[in-house]
Design a protein around this motif. Structure first.
Motif, short mmCIF file in Angstrom:
data_model
loop_
_atom_site.label_atom_id
_atom_site.label_comp_id
_atom_site.label_asym_id
_atom_site.label_seq_id
_atom_site.Cartn_x
_atom_site.Cartn_y
_atom_site.Cartn_z
N MET A 1 -72.89 -35.88 -33.31
CA MET A 1 -72.29 -37.08 -32.81
C MET A 1 -72.78 -37.30 -31.38
N ASN A 26 -76.72 -42.13 -31.49
CA ASN A 26 -75.68 -42.12 -32.51
C ASN A 26 -76.19 -41.42 -33.76
N GLY A 27 -75.33 -40.62 -34.37
CA GLY A 27 -75.69 -39.94 -35.60
C GLY A 27 -76.36 -38.59 -35.39
N ARG A 28 -76.73 -38.27 -34.17
CA ARG A 28 -77.33 -36.97 -33.91
C ARG A 28 -76.27 -35.98 -33.47
N ARG A 29 -76.57 -34.70 -33.68
CA ARG A 29 -75.64 -33.64 -33.30
C ARG A 29 -76.44 -32.47 -32.76
N THR A 45 -81.00 -34.86 -36.49
CA THR A 45 -80.59 -36.17 -37.00
C THR A 45 -79.56 -35.99 -38.11
N ARG A 46 -79.08 -37.09 -38.65
CA ARG A 46 -78.11 -37.03 -39.75
C ARG A 46 -78.65 -36.27 -40.95
N SER A 47 -79.96 -36.41 -41.20
CA SER A 47 -80.56 -35.75 -42.36
C SER A 47 -80.89 -34.29 -42.10
#
Length: 88
Positions: A1, A26-29, A45-47
């Motif tokens: 996040m 946004n969407g990264r952690r 990344t999200r993936s």
């Protein structure tokens, strides 16, 4: 996040260095993995595709501090003082 960040404090032989890995979009952690004496900190990344990766020898790490992104509503509830009702 977005807003997740990890600070890593390293003993660099006579001096202390601080590194920071931040989830910049946004969407990264930020993920932390340990194994065989190496600590890997990655922004993913999200993936699950790593965007940036940093590796450190576990024996050189003095501190590893995770700062999760705060939900604004939760943070506001925790910080705002509640009025104290007196009896009488």
């Amino acid at each position: 996040m977005r807003g997740d960040r990890v600070e890593i404090v390293i003993d660099a032989g006579g001096e202390v260095r601080t590194y920071e890995i931040v989830a910049s979009r946004n969407g990264r952690r930020v993920e932390i993995e340990t194994g065989r004496g190496v600590v890997t900190v990655s922004e993913v990344t999200r993936s699950g595709t790593p965007v940036r990766t940093a590796r450190f020898m576990a024996s050189r790490i003095l501190a590893l501090v995770e700062h999760p992104a705060a939900d604004q509503n939760i943070a506001r509830d925790v910080i705002e003082p509640r009025p104290i009702r007196s009896s009488g």
